[in-house]
Motif scaffolding. Structure first.
Motif, PDB file in Angstrom:
ATOM      1  N   GLN A 191      -3.004  24.126  -3.850  1.00 50.44           N
ATOM      2  CA  GLN A 191      -2.530  24.576  -5.158  1.00 50.44           C
ATOM      3  C   GLN A 191      -1.894  23.422  -5.936  1.00 50.44           C
ATOM      4  O   GLN A 191      -2.128  23.263  -7.138  1.00 50.44           O
ATOM      5  CB  GLN A 191      -1.541  25.713  -4.971  1.00 50.44           C
ATOM      6  N   ALA A 192      -1.072  22.604  -5.233  1.00 51.66           N
ATOM      7  CA  ALA A 192      -0.447  21.459  -5.895  1.00 51.66           C
ATOM      8  C   ALA A 192      -1.507  20.461  -6.369  1.00 51.66           C
ATOM      9  O   ALA A 192      -1.411  19.904  -7.471  1.00 51.66           O
ATOM     10  CB  ALA A 192       0.536  20.779  -4.942  1.00 51.66           C
ATOM     11  N   GLU A 193      -2.509  20.237  -5.541  1.00 51.43           N
ATOM     12  CA  GLU A 193      -3.590  19.347  -5.946  1.00 51.43           C
ATOM     13  C   GLU A 193      -4.330  19.896  -7.164  1.00 51.43           C
ATOM     14  O   GLU A 193      -4.710  19.142  -8.065  1.00 51.43           O
ATOM     15  CB  GLU A 193      -4.568  19.153  -4.782  1.00 51.43           C
ATOM     16  N   GLY A 194      -4.528  21.219  -7.173  1.00 49.79           N
ATOM     17  CA  GLY A 194      -5.188  21.812  -8.328  1.00 49.79           C
ATOM     18  C   GLY A 194      -4.367  21.666  -9.608  1.00 49.79           C
ATOM     19  O   GLY A 194      -4.908  21.332 -10.667  1.00 49.79           O
ATOM     20  N   VAL A 195      -3.042  21.912  -9.499  1.00 52.39           N
ATOM     21  CA  VAL A 195      -2.172  21.752 -10.674  1.00 52.39           C
ATOM     22  C   VAL A 195      -2.172  20.307 -11.146  1.00 52.39           C
ATOM     23  O   VAL A 195      -2.244  20.007 -12.346  1.00 52.39           O
ATOM     24  CB  VAL A 195      -0.757  22.241 -10.330  1.00 52.39           C
ATOM     25  N   ARG A 196      -2.074  19.389 -10.182  1.00 53.73           N
ATOM     26  CA  ARG A 196      -2.074  17.957 -10.523  1.00 53.73           C
ATOM     27  C   ARG A 196      -3.382  17.560 -11.210  1.00 53.73           C
ATOM     28  O   ARG A 196      -3.362  16.865 -12.236  1.00 53.73           O
ATOM     29  CB  ARG A 196      -1.875  17.133  -9.256  1.00 53.73           C
ATOM     30  N   GLN A 197      -4.483  17.992 -10.657  1.00 51.45           N
ATOM     31  CA  GLN A 197      -5.765  17.661 -11.268  1.00 51.45           C
ATOM     32  C   GLN A 197      -5.886  18.282 -12.655  1.00 51.45           C
ATOM     33  O   GLN A 197      -6.434  17.662 -13.581  1.00 51.45           O
ATOM     34  CB  GLN A 197      -6.895  18.150 -10.361  1.00 51.45           C
ATOM     35  N   SER A 198      -5.368  19.514 -12.796  1.00 48.79           N
ATOM     36  CA  SER A 198      -5.404  20.159 -14.101  1.00 48.79           C
ATOM     37  C   SER A 198      -4.574  19.388 -15.128  1.00 48.79           C
ATOM     38  O   SER A 198      -5.003  19.192 -16.270  1.00 48.79           O
ATOM     39  CB  SER A 198      -4.908  21.598 -13.975  1.00 48.79           C
ATOM     40  N   GLU A 199      -3.373  18.951 -14.711  1.00 47.44           N
ATOM     41  CA  GLU A 199      -2.526  18.191 -15.624  1.00 47.44           C
ATOM     42  C   GLU A 199      -3.177  16.864 -16.008  1.00 47.44           C
ATOM     43  O   GLU A 199      -3.113  16.436 -17.164  1.00 47.44           O
ATOM     44  CB  GLU A 199      -1.158  17.927 -14.975  1.00 47.44           C
ATOM     45  N   ILE A 200      -3.802  16.208 -15.023  1.00 45.53           N
ATOM     46  CA  ILE A 200      -4.468  14.940 -15.311  1.00 45.53           C
ATOM     47  C   ILE A 200      -5.596  15.146 -16.318  1.00 45.53           C
ATOM     48  O   ILE A 200      -5.748  14.394 -17.285  1.00 45.53           O
ATOM     49  CB  ILE A 200      -4.995  14.307 -14.001  1.00 45.53           C
ATOM     50  N   LEU A 201      -6.391  16.188 -16.073  1.00 50.99           N
ATOM     51  CA  LEU A 201      -7.499  16.463 -16.986  1.00 50.99           C
ATOM     52  C   LEU A 201      -6.994  16.829 -18.380  1.00 50.99           C
ATOM     53  O   LEU A 201      -7.577  16.415 -19.391  1.00 50.99           O
ATOM     54  CB  LEU A 201      -8.367  17.586 -16.421  1.00 50.99           C
ATOM     55  N   ARG A 202      -5.874  17.620 -18.419  1.00 47.63           N
ATOM     56  CA  ARG A 202      -5.321  17.985 -19.723  1.00 47.63           C
ATOM     57  C   ARG A 202      -4.803  16.740 -20.462  1.00 47.63           C
ATOM     58  O   ARG A 202      -5.018  16.576 -21.672  1.00 47.63           O
ATOM     59  CB  ARG A 202      -4.202  19.003 -19.542  1.00 47.63           C
ATOM     60  N   ALA A 203      -4.112  15.842 -19.712  1.00 47.18           N
ATOM     61  CA  ALA A 203      -3.599  14.615 -20.326  1.00 47.18           C
ATOM     62  C   ALA A 203      -4.743  13.724 -20.800  1.00 47.18           C
ATOM     63  O   ALA A 203      -4.687  13.136 -21.895  1.00 47.18           O
ATOM     64  CB  ALA A 203      -2.721  13.866 -19.326  1.00 47.18           C
ATOM     65  N   GLU A 204      -5.789  13.635 -19.969  1.00 41.73           N
ATOM     66  CA  GLU A 204      -6.947  12.843 -20.386  1.00 41.73           C
ATOM     67  C   GLU A 204      -7.582  13.433 -21.631  1.00 41.73           C
ATOM     68  O   GLU A 204      -8.007  12.708 -22.542  1.00 41.73           O
ATOM     69  CB  GLU A 204      -7.961  12.785 -19.236  1.00 41.73           C
ATOM     70  N   GLY A 205      -7.664  14.768 -21.683  1.00 43.69           N
ATOM     71  CA  GLY A 205      -8.229  15.405 -22.860  1.00 43.69           C
ATOM     72  C   GLY A 205      -7.395  15.154 -24.114  1.00 43.69           C
ATOM     73  O   GLY A 205      -7.934  14.849 -25.184  1.00 43.69           O
ATOM     74  N   GLU A 206      -6.057  15.281 -23.977  1.00 41.36           N
ATOM     75  CA  GLU A 206      -5.191  15.016 -25.121  1.00 41.36           C
ATOM     76  C   GLU A 206      -5.283  13.554 -25.563  1.00 41.36           C
ATOM     77  O   GLU A 206      -5.302  13.254 -26.762  1.00 41.36           O
ATOM     78  CB  GLU A 206      -3.755  15.379 -24.754  1.00 41.36           C
ATOM     79  N   LYS A 207      -5.329  12.649 -24.567  1.00 43.40           N
ATOM     80  CA  LYS A 207      -5.453  11.230 -24.898  1.00 43.40           C
ATOM     81  C   LYS A 207      -6.749  10.963 -25.649  1.00 43.40           C
ATOM     82  O   LYS A 207      -6.750  10.265 -26.677  1.00 43.40           O
ATOM     83  CB  LYS A 207      -5.392  10.409 -23.615  1.00 43.40           C
ATOM     84  N   GLN A 208      -7.823  11.503 -25.146  1.00 39.83           N
ATOM     85  CA  GLN A 208      -9.110  11.311 -25.807  1.00 39.83           C
ATOM     86  C   GLN A 208      -9.116  11.930 -27.201  1.00 39.83           C
ATOM     87  O   GLN A 208      -9.679  11.367 -28.144  1.00 39.83           O
ATOM     88  CB  GLN A 208     -10.217  11.918 -24.939  1.00 39.83           C
ATOM     89  N   SER A 209      -8.469  13.116 -27.313  1.00 40.89           N
ATOM     90  CA  SER A 209      -8.393  13.764 -28.620  1.00 40.89           C
ATOM     91  C   SER A 209      -7.599  12.921 -29.616  1.00 40.89           C
ATOM     92  O   SER A 209      -7.995  12.771 -30.776  1.00 40.89           O
ATOM     93  CB  SER A 209      -7.764  15.145 -28.465  1.00 40.89           C
ATOM     94  N   GLN A 210      -6.461  12.370 -29.144  1.00 36.36           N
ATOM     95  CA  GLN A 210      -5.658  11.529 -30.034  1.00 36.36           C
ATOM     96  C   GLN A 210      -6.416  10.271 -30.440  1.00 36.36           C
ATOM     97  O   GLN A 210      -6.328   9.823 -31.590  1.00 36.36           O
ATOM     98  CB  GLN A 210      -4.349  11.169 -29.339  1.00 36.36           C
ATOM     99  N   ILE A 211      -7.134   9.690 -29.467  1.00 41.89           N
ATOM    100  CA  ILE A 211      -7.905   8.490 -29.794  1.00 41.89           C
ATOM    101  C   ILE A 211      -8.969   8.803 -30.841  1.00 41.89           C
ATOM    102  O   ILE A 211      -9.134   8.080 -31.836  1.00 41.89           O
ATOM    103  CB  ILE A 211      -8.549   7.915 -28.518  1.00 41.89           C
ATOM    104  N   LEU A 212      -9.680   9.900 -30.633  1.00 42.42           N
ATOM    105  CA  LEU A 212     -10.709  10.288 -31.592  1.00 42.42           C
ATOM    106  C   LEU A 212     -10.103  10.610 -32.956  1.00 42.42           C
ATOM    107  O   LEU A 212     -10.663  10.268 -33.997  1.00 42.42           O
ATOM    108  CB  LEU A 212     -11.500  11.484 -31.054  1.00 42.42           C
ATOM    109  N   ARG A 213      -8.919  11.326 -32.925  1.00 43.40           N
ATOM    110  CA  ARG A 213      -8.268  11.656 -34.187  1.00 43.40           C
ATOM    111  C   ARG A 213      -7.823  10.387 -34.919  1.00 43.40           C
ATOM    112  O   ARG A 213      -7.988  10.257 -36.143  1.00 43.40           O
ATOM    113  CB  ARG A 213      -7.086  12.570 -33.924  1.00 43.40           C
ATOM    114  N   ALA A 214      -7.250   9.417 -34.146  1.00 47.56           N
ATOM    115  CA  ALA A 214      -6.807   8.166 -34.760  1.00 47.56           C
ATOM    116  C   ALA A 214      -7.989   7.374 -35.318  1.00 47.56           C
ATOM    117  O   ALA A 214      -7.917   6.804 -36.417  1.00 47.56           O
ATOM    118  CB  ALA A 214      -6.043   7.323 -33.734  1.00 47.56           C
TER     119      ALA A 214
END
Length: 316
Positions: A191-214
């Motif tokens: 479960q912890a690994e799943g949460v961690r992977q989810s957070e990483i993917l969410r952060a990567e998605g936000e980072k990519q979104s910000q880069i694209l927006r910028a």
């Protein structure tokens, strides 16, 4: 005549019995031991066999097929002083009917006792955990000992299986609790690994979104600046193409003054210093218009022109 008939009947019966004892039919995958006056004579194989009646006797009939014998649970002490009950199953086959008959009194009982003693010897050198996880090792060791010991009995042990290994009840409860704790631990880790992977993917998605927006904003700003530059260039080229004079520029500048004062929040606004130059140009243009209308160009009695008075305002 009656005694003769009785004798004939007796002889016929004896002959019939002799024939029955003479002809022996042995089924397939079986063998029979023949003794003559109590001594081994030969082994009868499958099929029709002839023996001497009243002299040869059938001592034992042996099944040559592979046999399966389960043994009852036997208590065995492990190396860590725990008593476990072990059920065993033996697969054996008689290869020599004579040896199985004369070399051992009861080969089934002999195999059972040999299995128990060998099993205790093997399990005594293992702890409980190794005993539960080493069935193949125990089976191979037990089969090797049994096959070597039963070879002189005309028995071949083909396979040995541990049907069940039952530790004490208290140990079973402890093992169940440990297993449950391990499963809960693995579940928490997953479960912890799943949460961690989810957070990483969410952060990567936000980072990519910000880069694209910028990148989009930068491209939009560049396009906007390019458009404004093009508009200024177009206006500048239009102005130079029209060749305007200072009077027209001054008039356009004065038209822009009301727009500077627009808005409710503009309580205070500063007049640029260029307003004086614009007024000078505009007043010069108005003077020229008056001269063209037939005016003398003079003001009052003192002889000072309107343009001079406008250029020299009174200072407080």
């Amino acid at each position: 005549m009656e005694p003769i008939i009785i004798v004939l009947i007796i002889l016929v019966v004896l002959v019939f019995i002799a024939l029955i004892k003479t002809i022996q039919v042995i089924p397939q995958a079986s063998a029979a031991i023949v003794e003559r006056f109590g001594r081994y004579t030969r082994t009868l194989n499958a099929g029709l066999n002839i023996v001497v009646p009243f002299i040869d006797t059938i001592r034992n009939r042996i099944d040559l097929r592979e046999q399966v014998v389960p043994f009852p649970p036997q208590p065995v002490i492990t190396q860590d002083n725990l008593v476990v009950n072990i059920d065993t199953v033996i697969y054996y086959q008689v290869t020599d009917a004579r040896a199985a008959t004369y070399e051992v009194a009861s080969y089934i009982q002999a195999i059972e006792q040999l299995t128990v003693t060998t099993l205790r010897n093997i399990i005594g050198g293992m702890d409980l955990e190794r005993t539960l996880t080493s069935r193949e090792e125990i089976n191979a060791a037990l089969r090797g000992v049994l096959d070597e010991a039963t070879g002189k009995w005309g028995i071949r042990v083909n396979r040995v299986e541990l049907k069940a290994i039952e530790p004490p009840t208290s140990i079973q409860d402890s093992m169940e609790k440990q297993m449950r704790a391990d499963r809960d631990k693995r579940a928490a880790i997953l479960q912890a690994e799943g949460v961690r992977q989810s957070e990483i993917l969410r952060a990567e998605g936000e980072k990519q979104s910000q880069i694209l927006r910028a990148e989009g904003e930068a491209k939009a700003a560049a396009l906007r600046a390019e458009g404004e530059a093009q508009a200024v260039r177009t206006v500048f080229e239009a102005i130079h193409a029209g060749d305007p004079d200072q009077k027209l520029l001054s008039y356009q500048y004065l038209q822009m003054l009301p727009k500077i004062a627009e808005g409710d929040a503009n309580k205070l606004w500063i007049v640029p210093s260029e307003i004086g130059d614009a007024l000078k140009g505009l007043s010069g243009a108005m003077g020229n218009f008056g001269g063209l209308g037939g005016g003398s160009g003079t003001g009052g009695a003192n002889g000072t022109s309107t343009q001079d008075r406008r250029e020299k305002p009174t200072l407080d």
